[in-house]
Design a protein around this motif. Structure first.
Motif, PDB file in Angstrom:
ATOM      1  N   UNK A   1     -21.771 -12.841  38.620  1.00 53.28           N
ATOM      2  CA  UNK A   1     -21.912 -11.721  39.552  1.00 53.28           C
ATOM      3  C   UNK A   1     -23.041 -12.148  40.622  1.00 53.28           C
ATOM      4  N   UNK A   2     -23.977 -12.996  40.558  1.00 54.66           N
ATOM      5  CA  UNK A   2     -24.821 -13.238  41.692  1.00 54.66           C
ATOM      6  C   UNK A   2     -23.973 -14.109  42.660  1.00 54.66           C
ATOM      7  N   UNK A   3     -23.035 -14.955  42.114  1.00 48.18           N
ATOM      8  CA  UNK A   3     -22.336 -15.795  43.085  1.00 48.18           C
ATOM      9  C   UNK A   3     -21.456 -15.118  43.953  1.00 48.18           C
ATOM     10  N   UNK A   4     -20.787 -14.017  43.311  1.00 44.94           N
ATOM     11  CA  UNK A   4     -19.765 -13.161  43.679  1.00 44.94           C
ATOM     12  C   UNK A   4     -20.574 -12.351  44.856  1.00 44.94           C
ATOM     13  N   UNK A   5     -21.671 -11.903  44.645  1.00 44.82           N
ATOM     14  CA  UNK A   5     -22.436 -11.050  45.520  1.00 44.82           C
ATOM     15  C   UNK A   5     -22.910 -11.777  46.833  1.00 44.82           C
ATOM     16  N   UNK A   6     -23.027 -13.262  46.540  1.00 48.62           N
ATOM     17  CA  UNK A   6     -23.396 -14.102  47.563  1.00 48.62           C
ATOM     18  C   UNK A   6     -22.282 -14.157  48.595  1.00 48.62           C
ATOM     19  N   UNK A   7     -20.764 -14.268  47.755  1.00 41.76           N
ATOM     20  CA  UNK A   7     -19.628 -14.525  48.537  1.00 41.76           C
ATOM     21  C   UNK A   7     -19.599 -13.541  49.432  1.00 41.76           C
ATOM     22  N   UNK A   8     -19.902 -12.185  48.934  1.00 47.13           N
ATOM     23  CA  UNK A   8     -19.592 -10.998  49.972  1.00 47.13           C
ATOM     24  C   UNK A   8     -20.667 -10.934  50.831  1.00 47.13           C
ATOM     25  N   UNK A   9     -21.876 -11.223  50.609  1.00 50.72           N
ATOM     26  CA  UNK A   9     -23.145 -11.575  51.699  1.00 50.72           C
ATOM     27  C   UNK A   9     -22.542 -12.353  52.845  1.00 50.72           C
ATOM     28  N   UNK A  10     -21.918 -13.490  52.251  1.00 51.81           N
ATOM     29  CA  UNK A  10     -21.721 -14.522  53.272  1.00 51.81           C
ATOM     30  C   UNK A  10     -20.525 -14.077  54.291  1.00 51.81           C
ATOM     31  N   UNK A  11     -19.707 -13.418  53.604  1.00 53.19           N
ATOM     32  CA  UNK A  11     -18.406 -12.793  54.460  1.00 53.19           C
ATOM     33  C   UNK A  11     -18.960 -11.826  55.546  1.00 53.19           C
ATOM     34  N   UNK A  12     -20.036 -11.039  55.248  1.00 58.62           N
ATOM     35  CA  UNK A  12     -20.539  -9.970  55.849  1.00 58.62           C
ATOM     36  C   UNK A  12     -21.404 -10.588  56.964  1.00 58.62           C
ATOM     37  N   UNK A  13     -22.008 -11.622  56.701  1.00 51.73           N
ATOM     38  CA  UNK A  13     -22.859 -12.360  57.798  1.00 51.73           C
ATOM     39  C   UNK A  13     -21.800 -12.947  58.995  1.00 51.73           C
ATOM     40  N   UNK A  14     -21.152 -13.554  58.179  1.00 52.91           N
ATOM     41  CA  UNK A  14     -19.953 -14.255  59.196  1.00 52.91           C
ATOM     42  C   UNK A  14     -19.152 -13.431  60.216  1.00 52.91           C
ATOM     43  N   UNK A  15     -18.670 -12.172  59.572  1.00 57.04           N
ATOM     44  CA  UNK A  15     -17.723 -11.574  60.037  1.00 57.04           C
ATOM     45  C   UNK A  15     -18.230 -10.007  60.420  1.00 57.04           C
ATOM     46  N   UNK A  16     -19.110  -9.701  59.598  1.00 54.10           N
ATOM     47  CA  UNK A  16     -19.790  -8.374  60.048  1.00 54.10           C
ATOM     48  C   UNK A  16     -19.312  -7.225  59.001  1.00 54.10           C
TER      49      UNK A  16
END
Length: 248
Positions: free
Chosen positions: A71-86
């Motif tokens: 769950x921590x890694x998946x949260x980071x995945x969504x964080x990265x997507x939001x940071x890259x593309x808004x």
């Protein structure tokens, strides 16, 4: 919750995007004009090759490593997507593992590994998507037509995919009022490394004759259905689409 993005460009996370159906779905969605985050578990080179293929074709993509059951890694995945593309608009959950063995011979470690990735992984990824997708988004899980075909040797795998379908149908109802669709695609026999492993030519030839179209599925066949559910199919919700060439 963010406002719905313009139709011209959506941000898509594809889990298991480094190979097979996930890879082809990532390529198709990028060709549709979407920005794609290619998630992978361990094969960085394959994920980067997917990204390279997308960018060389004029698309937009980045790779991000995450264990879908963490769950921590998946949260980071969504964080990265939001940071890259808004923000994130679409989740295509294609990550999965498979072991084909009769129930009497199945090692419990293999059962646990499949269930961790295929059941817990779906729960973790879909949970994060339910919390963070923008309104107007879509969740597309990958199930399997093996639930209906009931091939011997697939007991543990099919049990996990049954759970995927249950989560898909219930989550669609839990997201009432969010304008987020939740569907699953259930491929039949499809030519991927995961499917081909351990099968001889005779077995593959026999399976190819089962569909009225008399061939095995190709990853691009499944990606076409994923593209439909990820974009224009706004009135298809809480469904399992059996993309198997008419076997069942």
């Amino acid at each position: 919750m963010s406002e719905q993005p313009t139709a011209a460009r959506r941000t898509v996370i594809v889990t298991g995007g480094s190979r097979g159906i996930g890879r082809e779905s990532a390529r198709r969605l990028a060709a549709d004009g979407h920005a794609v985050v290619v998630n992978y578990a361990g094969n960085r080179a394959a994920a980067e090759a997917t990204v390279a293929a997308i960018t060389e074709a004029g698309g937009t993509a980045v790779a991000f490593r995450a264990d879908v059951a963490d769950e921590v890694a998946v949260s980071a995945l969504f964080d990265a997507a939001e940071e890259a593309f808004g923000g994130v608009d679409v989740l295509v959950h294609a990550a999965g593992v498979m072991s084909v063995t009769p129930m009497v011979d199945t090692e419990l470690d293999a059962l646990d590994r499949m269930h961790r990735t295929n059941i817990r992984g779906t729960f973790v990824v879909d949970q994060q998507a339910a919390r963070r997708l923008r309104n107007g988004g879509a969740i597309v899980n990958i199930s399997s037509s093996v639930l209906g075909l009931a091939f011997p040797g697939y007991t543990a795998y099919a049990a996990g995919k049954g759970a995927v379908e249950a989560m898909t149908l219930i989550l669609a109802r839990e997201l009432r009022g969010r304008d987020i669709t939740v569907n699953a695609v259930a491929p039949g026999p499809t030519v991927t490394d995961l499917f081909l492993e351990g099968k001889d030519e005779e077995t593959l030839a026999r399976m190819a004759t089962q569909a009225p179209l008399e061939r095995l599925g190709r990853p691009e066949d499944i990606a076409e259905v994923v593209s439909f559910l990820a974009g224009p199919a706004r009135w298809v919700n809480g469904q399992v689409l059996r993309a198997n060439g008419g076997i069942i």
